[in-house]
Scaffold this motif. Structure first.
Motif, short mmCIF file in Angstrom:
data_model
loop_
_atom_site.label_atom_id
_atom_site.label_comp_id
_atom_site.label_asym_id
_atom_site.label_seq_id
_atom_site.Cartn_x
_atom_site.Cartn_y
_atom_site.Cartn_z
N THR A 178 0.82 -1.07 -0.10
CA THR A 178 -0.03 0.07 0.00
C THR A 178 1.05 1.34 0.09
O THR A 178 2.01 1.22 0.58
CB THR A 178 -0.87 0.02 1.29
OG1 THR A 178 -0.99 -1.21 1.80
CG2 THR A 178 -2.41 0.71 0.96
N THR A 186 7.92 -6.88 -4.48
CA THR A 186 6.79 -7.84 -4.29
C THR A 186 6.29 -8.23 -5.62
O THR A 186 6.86 -7.89 -6.66
CB THR A 186 5.50 -6.93 -3.66
OG1 THR A 186 5.00 -6.07 -4.54
CG2 THR A 186 6.05 -6.43 -2.34
N GLY A 193 3.11 -1.72 15.12
CA GLY A 193 3.92 -0.54 15.52
C GLY A 193 5.00 -0.46 14.73
O GLY A 193 5.31 -1.16 13.96
N PHE A 223 5.41 -10.60 4.50
CA PHE A 223 5.02 -11.69 3.69
C PHE A 223 4.62 -11.66 2.34
O PHE A 223 4.40 -12.69 1.68
CB PHE A 223 3.87 -12.53 4.57
CG PHE A 223 2.59 -11.68 4.44
CD1 PHE A 223 1.46 -11.79 3.72
CD2 PHE A 223 2.42 -10.54 5.41
CE1 PHE A 223 0.39 -11.30 3.62
CE2 PHE A 223 0.99 -9.81 5.39
CZ PHE A 223 0.16 -10.21 4.54
N ARG A 224 4.58 -10.32 1.64
CA ARG A 224 4.57 -10.11 0.37
C ARG A 224 5.83 -10.21 -0.39
O ARG A 224 5.76 -10.11 -1.71
CB ARG A 224 3.91 -9.06 0.09
CG ARG A 224 2.14 -9.20 0.63
CD ARG A 224 1.49 -10.21 -0.30
NE ARG A 224 0.11 -9.97 0.23
CZ ARG A 224 -0.82 -10.85 -0.10
NH1 ARG A 224 -0.58 -12.23 -0.61
NH2 ARG A 224 -2.19 -10.63 0.22
N SER A 229 4.68 4.37 2.15
CA SER A 229 4.60 3.26 1.74
C SER A 229 4.87 1.99 2.59
O SER A 229 5.72 2.09 3.24
CB SER A 229 5.72 2.97 0.06
OG SER A 229 5.70 1.71 -0.21
N SER A 230 3.78 1.15 2.60
CA SER A 230 3.91 0.09 3.57
C SER A 230 4.05 -1.18 2.74
O SER A 230 3.08 -1.46 2.06
CB SER A 230 3.03 0.07 4.46
OG SER A 230 1.74 -0.35 4.19
N VAL A 231 5.14 -2.05 2.94
CA VAL A 231 5.10 -3.29 2.44
C VAL A 231 5.36 -4.40 3.38
O VAL A 231 6.14 -4.60 4.11
CB VAL A 231 6.38 -3.43 1.71
CG1 VAL A 231 6.51 -4.88 0.74
CG2 VAL A 231 6.36 -2.32 0.65
N PRO A 232 4.20 -5.31 3.50
CA PRO A 232 4.19 -6.25 4.55
C PRO A 232 5.15 -7.32 4.23
O PRO A 232 5.42 -7.83 2.96
CB PRO A 232 2.69 -7.11 4.37
CG PRO A 232 1.95 -6.31 3.24
CD PRO A 232 2.91 -5.46 2.77
N GLY A 284 9.19 -2.50 10.80
CA GLY A 284 8.24 -3.04 11.70
C GLY A 284 8.20 -4.43 12.00
O GLY A 284 9.03 -5.11 11.25
N PRO A 285 7.35 -4.71 12.99
CA PRO A 285 7.37 -6.28 13.10
C PRO A 285 6.57 -7.09 11.72
O PRO A 285 6.90 -8.15 11.69
CB PRO A 285 6.45 -6.53 14.51
CG PRO A 285 5.85 -5.05 14.61
CD PRO A 285 6.63 -4.11 13.83
N GLU A 286 5.73 -6.18 11.33
CA GLU A 286 5.13 -6.95 10.01
C GLU A 286 5.17 -6.24 8.76
O GLU A 286 5.32 -6.93 7.81
CB GLU A 286 3.73 -7.08 10.15
CG GLU A 286 3.02 -8.13 11.45
CD GLU A 286 1.80 -8.01 11.65
OE1 GLU A 286 1.01 -8.65 10.95
OE2 GLU A 286 1.24 -7.34 12.69
N VAL A 287 5.64 -4.98 8.85
CA VAL A 287 5.68 -4.43 7.62
C VAL A 287 7.02 -3.43 7.40
O VAL A 287 7.54 -2.98 8.52
CB VAL A 287 4.54 -3.35 7.25
CG1 VAL A 287 3.29 -3.97 7.02
CG2 VAL A 287 4.45 -2.22 8.47
N ASP A 297 8.19 0.25 6.29
CA ASP A 297 7.41 1.46 6.26
C ASP A 297 8.45 2.32 5.90
O ASP A 297 9.32 2.51 6.32
CB ASP A 297 7.09 1.69 7.39
CG ASP A 297 5.75 2.81 7.63
OD1 ASP A 297 5.32 3.12 6.30
OD2 ASP A 297 5.40 3.29 8.63
#
Lengths: 547, 146
Positions: free
Chosen positions: A473, B112, A544, B87-88, B82-85, B66-69, B71
């Motif tokens: 996103t 990704t 976070g 797992f992608r 922009s934020s990219v997880p 971050g822990p998941e993305v 940023d």
């Protein structure tokens, strides 16, 4: 790519696996190599002729020039034989096999390529039957995977129609068995004999009555068929020697009289409508949307038959488009996009389109294709302050354009036929109307398992993006947007050249969505059967940040 | 990284100005004056840009692992976030041009399955980039998704 071509080298049945490189903590795993003991399959020998024809178009011109310039007519059969031999060798070298888990394809005479497509990577299997194929009962099978943006991953052109159906059924059945995920690492996939593969029954979801096909032709891109044909004819007429074209003088036109001119105009209009209707009927003839197990199947076309299968779990995006005439009639075109399709969404050529649907029909299809999208998420208009921005944009652009145009005319010494101010006023009014329409076209849904975004001043397009397919996103805010506390949110989806944009949303709302969308459980639920029934309130993993 | 951007500004403007300077050298009269003026404007614009823009761009750049993305936030005129997880993430490239290598920094490009994703981290010290890459890869390996 620097590998020298070694035509004498025996074909190695062992596919070259790249040297494992230790790059990071996760140890590289080599996937099981496909069973290469299987018989190599080829396309139908008729392919040679098609291939020769395909090769020929460009080279034939050069060759014809050569023949004509030298007068050596004996070159003709020689050239033909050479062409057939080249095509024949290429056909012979292009082999493929399928062992139940991997499609292996080899091709190339001098520069050889070897390709392995794990069956779980298959996004879509298309069957395309061109007229020349139908005459011989042939079909082209196209296998699409994610990540090949320019062309199909593998194209089998051409195989007998029956075989094509079988190939597709086998591939899809094998894909279903893997559940769309890679087999356990290290474990050799069980190569079921493909013959055993049985496909579930086909369930018809939608067919369109002939009347609707007429509407589709009248309101679709087929309307352009006649103007394009005319443009081509006019071009041709221009190239004809002057003696052939009749001398039309101004007084001839006068002699014809207004009445006959009117008749001609009506005639052209009728012909136009007729052509559009026929084109619509031809393109969408026999349109049927069906469901086979977990695949969506769309078939259409009278001469060029198109038969597209998209695994439901691979649907990346559903697009609803409606131009003004459609909106008046309450109809929309529905596009289903998987990651395997080539080209931008706008090109549409390779995309599965179901034209002119009514609202209930759309809902019925969506309930199968994208269950969380039913009911279609409610759209919220962009904040009122976005109206100014949507207005100012086209106004400024038009003003610049009009001013330069007028300046250039002035410079050339051409007096504008009407007062410049009037021209400028009319164009600017048009731009303002466009701006208002553009603002009214903007709409986006809030947070949910499916995010919807609508935009477009004249042609309204609504994109339905399942969170489970969202790659990343982005949020952008230009200088002008920041002044009004607005931002645009971009949803990146696999296989698209264009991200879906939520234009001019409130900046805080955009920021919140950005933080929540990509990491929610909904986005993680990467399985078709996990998608329905996600409660948006339950999804609340907000990430976070550690610097 | 500011040095790299600065160099980019200077090189680009010089490259743009070069053909104009050549034209100026070859032509005569008013033409010559016009070409020379445009070339000079380009060069001075480039120098001005080199002096101001990189600092501004650098101060706007920030990223968070971050822990998941992943940023990212950057952009001077248009602010981009922009934020990219993880797992992608499909693959990660490390890139460095000659100037970057001389300065011991690397660009880390995260990709990704979508062609439109934007995740490029400029100016990471080379050893740090390797550590970062391993971190992201490790987090990317936890899930499997297309």
């Amino acid at each position: 790519m620097s590998a020298p071509t070694e035509p004498d080298l025996p074909v190695s049945d062992e596919p070259r696996t790249p040297e494992p490189r230790r790059v990071g903590p996760p140890a590289p795993v080599i996937l099981p190599v496909a069973d290469t003991a299987l018989p190599r399959r080829r396309t139908h020998p008729v392919s040679i002729v098609f291939e020769a024809l395909g090769l020929g178009v460009r080279d034939a011109v050069l060759f014809a020039l050569l023949v004509i310039s030298t007068g050596g007519w004996w070159l003709l059969p020689v050239g033909l034989v050479v062409l057939l031999v080249i095509s024949g060798v290429r056909w012979y070298r292009a082999t493929w096999s399928f062992d139940g888990s991997t499609v292996v394809a080899d091709r190339g005479v001098f520069q050889r390529s070897h390709r392995e497509i794990p069956v779980h990577r298959i996004q879509q299997v298309d069957l395309v039957r061109r007229v020349r194929h139908q005459l011989l009962g042939m079909t082209t099978v196209r296998i699409e995977t994610s990540g090949g943006p320019t062309s199909s991953e593998l194209e089998l052109a051409v195989v007998p129609a029956r075989e094509a159906e079988e190939i597709r059924a086998q591939l899809l059945a094998a894909r279903d068995r893997t559940g769309g995920s890679p087999p356990a690492l290290g474990a050799r996939a069980v190569p079921d004999p493909p013959e055993v593969a049985s496909r579930p029954d086909e369930e018809v979801l939608l067919t369109l009555p002939a009347r609707r096909l007429v509407v589709a032709g009248l309101t679709g891109p087929q309307l352009l068929a006649l103007p394009l044909a005319l443009a081509w004819l006019v071009n041709l007429a221009d190239d004809l020697p002057a003696s052939v074209t009749p001398d039309l003088e101004a007084n001839d036109v006068e002699a014809l009289g207004l009445f006959s001119l009117g008749l001609v105009a009506v005639g052209i209009l009728l012909a136009w409508i007729l052509v559009a209707v026929v084109a619509g009927m031809v393109t969408y003839h026999g349109l049927a949307v069906t469901r086979v197990g977990n695949d969506l199947r769309i078939r259409r076309g009278l001469f060029d038959r198109r038969d597209t299968s998209i695994p439901l779990a691979r649907v990346q995006l559903v697009q609803l488009t409606a131009h003004p005439v459609h909106r008046l009639l309450g109809l929309v075109d529905l596009r289903v996009a998987s990651a395997g399709q080539a080209g931008p969404v706008a090109a549409g050529a390779n995309h599965a389109v179901v034209p002119v649907l009514t609202r209930p029909e759309v809902e019925r299809l969506l309930s199968i294709i994208l269950p969380p999208a039913v009911p279609v998420p409610e759209l919220v208009a962009a904040p009122a302050r976005a109206r100014r921005r949507q207005l100012v944009g086209p106004l400024v652009k038009t003003a610049v354009l009009v001013t330069t145009a007028l300046l250039i005319l002035e410079w050339w010494g051409v007096r504008a036929p009407t007062p410049e101010l009037a021209v400028a006023a009319v164009t600017l009014a048009g731009a303002a109307a466009y701006g208002v329409a553009a603002y009214r076209g903007l709409g986006a849904s809030g947070f949910g398992p499916v995010v919807a975004s609508r935009r477009g001043a004249i042609v309204r397009r609504t994109d339905l993006v399942p969170l489970a397919r969202l790659q990343s996103t982005r949020r952008t805010a230009s200088v002008f947007q920041r002044r009004r506390h607005l931002a645009t949110l971009w949803l990146d989806i696999s296989g698209m050249h264009q991200a879906v944009a939520l234009v001019d949303r409130d900046a805080d709302e955009a920021e919140l969505l950005l933080e929540r969308l990509a990491t929610t459980d909904a986005a993680r639920a990467d399985d078709a059967d996990q998608r329905p029934g996600i409660d948006p309130n339950e999804v609340g993993t907000v990430s976070g940040t550690v610097a | 990284m500011r040095t790299v951007w600065r160099a980019h500004w200077i090189v680009t403007s010089a490259l743009l100005a070069l053909p104009l300077a050549l034209l100026a050298a070859l032509s005569s009269g008013t033409d010559r004056a016009v070409f020379a003026a445009v070339a000079a404007a380009l060069v001075s614009g480039g120098l001005l840009g080199a002096a101001l823009a990189p600092g501004k761009a650098w101060s706007r750049w920030s990223y968070g692992v971050g822990p998941e993305v992943l940023d990212l936030e950057h952009g001077v005129l248009t602010h981009r976030r922009s934020s990219v997880p993880y797992f992608r993430v499909q693959h990660i490239d490390l890139r460095s041009g000659p100037i970057e290598r001389a300065l011991g920094v690397t660009r880390l490009v995260v990709r990704t399955a979508s062609a439109t994703s934007d995740a490029e981290l400029p100016g990471i010290p080379t050893d740090e980039a390797d550590r970062l890459r391993c971190l992201i890869l490790e987090r990317a390996g936890r899930d499997d998704a297309v």
